[in-house]
Motif scaffolding. Structure first.
Motif, mmCIF file in Angstrom:
data_model
loop_
_atom_site.group_PDB
_atom_site.id
_atom_site.type_symbol
_atom_site.label_atom_id
_atom_site.label_comp_id
_atom_site.label_asym_id
_atom_site.label_seq_id
_atom_site.Cartn_x
_atom_site.Cartn_y
_atom_site.Cartn_z
ATOM 1 N N ASP A 53 0.830 -1.207 0.000
ATOM 2 C CA ASP A 53 0.000 0.000 0.000
ATOM 3 C C ASP A 53 0.861 1.253 0.000
ATOM 4 O OD1 ASP A 53 -2.297 -1.494 -0.026
ATOM 5 O OD2 ASP A 53 -2.960 -0.951 1.999
ATOM 6 N N THR A 94 -5.064 -2.350 2.626
ATOM 7 C CA THR A 94 -6.164 -2.725 1.740
ATOM 8 C C THR A 94 -5.816 -3.989 0.965
ATOM 9 O OG1 THR A 94 -5.283 -1.351 -0.056
ATOM 10 C CG2 THR A 94 -6.826 -0.314 1.464
ATOM 11 N N HIS A 95 -4.533 -4.259 0.854
ATOM 12 C CA HIS A 95 -4.043 -5.421 0.100
ATOM 13 C C HIS A 95 -4.218 -6.678 0.948
ATOM 14 C CE1 HIS A 95 -1.505 -8.021 -2.279
ATOM 15 N NE2 HIS A 95 -1.255 -7.054 -3.143
#
Length: 319
Positions: A53, A94-95
């Motif tokens: 990110d 978010t990954h």
């Protein structure tokens, strides 16, 4: 364009090494595989996601072995902090990690591109050993394998005899080093002394306008405290970035010994890195315990520290 698969137990110096690879223009990271070591596999995957990110990168992350082959799992929270990144509280990434197991992805991707993938390992070698047990041809499919691990000709950092990554899973290390894979071994001692980031280096990164540079210091606070307090280092040692620098530019190494390497699996020397620099093992061994021939690998002995730091700053301070 070079293609890397990075196997890591993502803590602070692993995270910096990932940034170095992500910010090298002629490198494509095929996958990141996570192994139990500095932190548990789930935390390692989260930490890899934080780095991705931060760099605005999309690379598949696969969770691998959650324990060594035989011995109980041991983490390095005492050195890197409970979360591996100095417990700063970085935002949840978010990954997310993929569902497929890391070991099978290693095999699948290397089989699909024989001779095209450079493997870089920054943690215990459990994933690689498991992959070799399932598919021994993996040793011939990888173009190269750069291993951060061991203490050839040096002192240990987790026992008097052993370096952390090898000590975590010595059985796995023994399998990998005997596999015939084209290995370059980068011992932890190459990150010590003058190779440490000194006060000026750390000030430069802390005050940088680049988020990746500031992140490198923030996530390493715990490691800096531990290294200076318990290992008498003059600054911040970065074993994984040294190994990554060598993987990215092998000419950083100024002296290499090509020889066999053995890993004792019991006794006080369990997990030590014994290099056969004088070729005393094999069919002419003086002691029958050493009659087995050890496949030769490249053991890095010295590096150009100035060039290592130049690469480190260039990648951490990249726009």
């Amino acid at each position: 364009m070079r293609t890397l698969i990075i196997d890591t137990d993502t803590a602070s110096d692993d995270a910096i090494a990932l940034i170095m690879a992500l910010r090298t223009p002629d490198v494509r990271i095929e996958a990141i595989t996570i192994v139990s070591g500095n932190v548990a596999v789930e935390q390692g995957a989260i930490n890899a996601g934080i780095v991705l990110d931060l760099c605005g990168a999309r690379v598949p992350v696969y969770r691998g072995a959650d324990r060594p082959l035989l011995k109980p799992r041991a983490d390095a929270g005492y050195f890197h902090g409970a979360d591996g990144l100095s417990d700063v509280g970085f935002p949840t990434p978010t990954h997310e990690a993929e569902a497929e197991p890391a070991v099978f992805e290693l095999i699948r991707r290397c089989r699909a591109a024989p001779g095209a993938i450079d493997l870089v390992t920054l943690g215990p070698l459990t994933n690689i050993a498991l992959a070799l047990r399932i598919q021994p041809q993996l040793a011939t499919w990888v173009r190269s394998c750069t291993i951060m691990g061991g203490n050839p000709g040096s002192i240990g950092n987790v026992t008097p005899a052993a370096e952390y990554n090898i000590w975590c899973d010595p059985e796995a290390a023994a399998i990998v080093l005997a596999s015939g894979m084209p290995i370059t071994l980068v011992g932890w001692e190459l990150s010590r002394g003058a190779a440490c980031l000194d006060a000026d280096d750390m000030t430069r990164l802390t005050t940088s306008r680049h988020a990746t540079a500031r992140f490198a210091i923030a996530c390493s606070r715990s490691a800096l405290r531990a290294a200076t307090a318990t290992q008498a280092e003059p600054g911040l040692p970065l074993p994984d970035p040294v190994a990554m620098a060598i993987a990215l530019d092998p000419s950083i190494v100024t002296h290499t010994t090509r020889c066999g390497v053995a890993i004792p699996l019991d006794g006080l020397a369990r997990g030590a890195t014994l290099i056969d620099e004088l070729a005393t093992a094999g069919k002419h061994a003086n002691d029958p315990a050493w009659a087995q021939t050890l496949p030769p690998i490249d053991v890095c002995r010295t590096i150009d520290i100035a060039r290592f730091k130049s690469m480190l700053f260039r990648t951490l301070e990249q726009d």
